[in-house]
Write an enzyme that holds these catalytic residues in place. Structure first.
Site, short mmCIF file in Angstrom:
data_model
loop_
_atom_site.label_atom_id
_atom_site.label_comp_id
_atom_site.label_asym_id
_atom_site.label_seq_id
_atom_site.Cartn_x
_atom_site.Cartn_y
_atom_site.Cartn_z
CG ASP A 63 -2.08 0.94 1.10
OD1 ASP A 63 -1.88 2.08 0.62
OD2 ASP A 63 -3.20 0.56 1.47
CB SER A 113 -6.39 2.09 -0.48
OG SER A 113 -5.13 2.67 -0.27
CG PHE A 302 -2.08 -10.79 15.12
CD1 PHE A 302 -1.96 -11.84 16.02
CD2 PHE A 302 -2.25 -11.09 13.78
CE1 PHE A 302 -1.99 -13.16 15.59
CE2 PHE A 302 -2.27 -12.39 13.33
CZ PHE A 302 -2.15 -13.44 14.23
CD GLU A 346 -3.20 -3.25 2.85
OE1 GLU A 346 -3.32 -2.05 2.52
OE2 GLU A 346 -3.83 -3.75 3.80
CG HIS A 355 -0.90 8.77 4.66
ND1 HIS A 355 -1.21 9.71 3.70
CD2 HIS A 355 -1.55 7.63 4.30
CE1 HIS A 355 -2.01 9.16 2.79
NE2 HIS A 355 -2.22 7.89 3.12
CG HIS A 486 -2.85 8.33 -1.62
ND1 HIS A 486 -4.05 7.67 -1.73
CD2 HIS A 486 -2.36 7.99 -0.39
CE1 HIS A 486 -4.28 6.96 -0.65
NE2 HIS A 486 -3.28 7.14 0.18
#
Length: 525
Positions: A63, A113, A302, A346, A355, A486
């Site tokens: 990503d 995304s 997790f 991913e 970011h 992005h």
């Protein structure tokens, strides 16, 4: 002159066709390591035997892993191994086939995304912010979903009887993994508390609910099919599956109330009731206890939110598996199915590191993705098509004129060995961002998100006494923004295995789906 050049060209062509390169090229050119390396690389491609039928497909999505991210990560990995760095290659950059991929959404020049992953997993480009529905939908409008749903490659694999898995270091309900199993008018509807009342009243389901009820939802759309549900699901985002009640807090909860759900449902318990053959795990110990030779189904959550950055993973309260460990174990579980499998993996936090304006964080997670790909290739076998790509890029730059081998996270040192300075007389780094939070000097801090606790600090700063190679350094940014954005340029696609030879040229992002479909023969053409 033209006649002389023509005669020379003819002589070169004849000598090359006769295999007599030494008659034209000097020995020192032919024996040069760069010449030999390039020649051997081409010869390997020329002798490769194409095959189109795969038993399994693994799709890796980094990503936010744009071209500049790949370049910087390969240099960093090489330098960590004691090389100068530029000559290094990440594991998947050694694949025989690659292409450039256009990433725009149907309504956005620079994409998000949700729209990009929908294109890759369904074969249909769509608007930004929506999941596995076509562009006729109106974002945020529940009643526009019906009749615009798209069928994903994961769903098609289920219909064909293949094993299926989705793994992410982000919340498993986040846009990229969610597009594989959910249909939503808004990527942000991760649990019922995120949805407007009118959407809930109209019957739209939140993304976490759709994950747990994936089998039933797909069965309702295809009642004649025999579906057994997702075999492996691992990632973060536990809060979206638990009630907003401290009694349901996990042992590593970071919030006083971990769960977000306002409907009182514990979806982890509901999943366990549905699948008596399944194992639910939430920490490193639970993950380690999974025997992939006897376990047929796993649901792993997790972290309360996203999983830790790779650089920060050792600081997790209850421990988390790495992306490469999750990938390897997922493959061992899925390969028990003799019919084959489709696995989507991913590396979600590359995007988050960018970011936050933390190149060190993003690049470290990119290197971990490369390790996961390497382990997948070793475990999967020659009957597996492996695709490695990104959903979009970031406004991340590699600039200045640093000398060969200069630390990629460092300040620019020129070919003359002197530290370079800008027109303002101050040193500057090779890496930077066009926009974002800007400069931070947080020392050895490994959590890339620590910059969000600071004031926006865009513009130039005196870096003379700053060690920019430390994990807590955040690069300068030109345009002040609350989060770096992005970018819209093409990203890359790398492929190996049956059907990989179709990866070439400049492709639309929606063609990724068709590569998967062609390799596994999911639907008739």
């Amino acid at each position: 002159m033209k006649l002389l050049w023509s005669s020379l060209a003819t002589a070169v062509a004849l000598s090359l066709s006769n295999g007599a390169q030494a008659q034209v090229l000097p020995n020192y050119q032919i024996s040069n390591p760069w010449y030999q390396q390039a020649q051997q690389g081409l010869q390997h491609k020329l002798t490769a035997q194409p095959n189109t039928q795969a038993k399994n497909v693994i799709l890796f999505v980094g990503d936010g892993m744009g071209i500049s991210t790949l370049t910087a990560a390969r240099i960093l990995e090489g330098q960590q191994r004691g090389l100068q760095g530029e000559e290094n290659a990440l594991s998947f950059e050694k694949f025989d086939y690659s292409a450039l991929v256009k990433t725009y959404n149907t309504d956005a020049q620079t994409p998000d995304s949700a729209g990009t992953m929908t294109a890759m997993i369904t074969g249909v480009k769509t608007d930004a912010g929506v999941l596995s529905v076509d562009e006729d939908i109106e974002r945020g409008q529940c009643d526009s979903v019906a009749g615009n749903e798209l069928t994903s490659a994961i769903e098609l694999a289920e219909l064909k009887g293949l094993a299926t898995g989705v793994v992410s270091t982000a919340r498993i309900t986040h846009a990229t993994p969610a597009a594989t199993y959910a249909k939503s008018a808004d990527r942000n509807w991760e649990d019922i508390s995120d949805m407007p009342e009118e959407a809930v009243a109209a019957g739209c389901k939140d993304i976490a609910d759709q994950l747990v009820n994936f089998k039933e939802n797909l069965q309702a759309r295809f009642p004649e099919a025999s579906i057994d549900g997702l075999d492996v699901v691992m990632g973060g985002g536990r809060r979206h599956f638990l009630p907003k009640d401290p009694a349901f807090n996990s042992s590593d909860a970071r919030s006083s109330v971990e769960g977000d759900r306002t409907d009182g449902r514990d979806l982890t318990a509901e999943w366990q009731q549905k699948y008596s053959d399944g194992v639910y795990v939430m920490d490193q110990a639970g993950f380690d206890a999974i025997d992939p030779t006897t376990t047929r189904r796993v649901f792993g959550l997790f972290n309360e939110s996203h999983m830790q950055y790779e650089a920060d993973r050792d600081n997790d309260i209850a421990g988390e598996p790495s992306l490469s460990d999750m990938t390897a174990k997922a493959i061992e579980i899925l390969k028990q199915d003799e019919d084959g499998y489709l696995l989507v993996v991913e590396s979600g936090r590359i995007d988050h590191g960018h970011h936050a304006g933390s190149a060190s964080t993003a690049l470290t997670d990119t290197i971990e993705l490369a390790e996961a790909v390497e382990r997948a290739r070793a475990a999967a076998g020659d009957d597996t098509l492996i695709l490695v790509t990104a959903d979009h890029s970031h406004v991340f730059t590699i600039a200045g004129y640093p000398r060969r081998g200069n630390p990629i996270l460092g300040k620019v040192v020129g070919v003359n060995g002197a530290e370079a300075t800008a027109a303002d007389g101050q040193p500057y780094t090779t890496l930077g961002y066009t926009n974002g939070l800007g400069f931070q000097d947080l020392g050895h801090e490994t959590d890339g998100d620590a910059s969000y606790d600071q004031e926006i600090n865009a513009g130039r700063h005196d870096l003379t006494l700053v060690d920019t190679t430390l994990s807590g350094y955040h690069q300068e940014a030109l345009i002040p923004m609350s989060s770096e954005t992005h970018a819209g340029e093409d990203i890359s696609l790398h492929a190996t295995g049956p059907g990989a030879q179709h990866v070439q040229g400049v492709m639309e992002q929606s063609q990724v789906f068709h590569l998967i479909n062609d390799a596994l023969k999911l639907v008739a053409k």
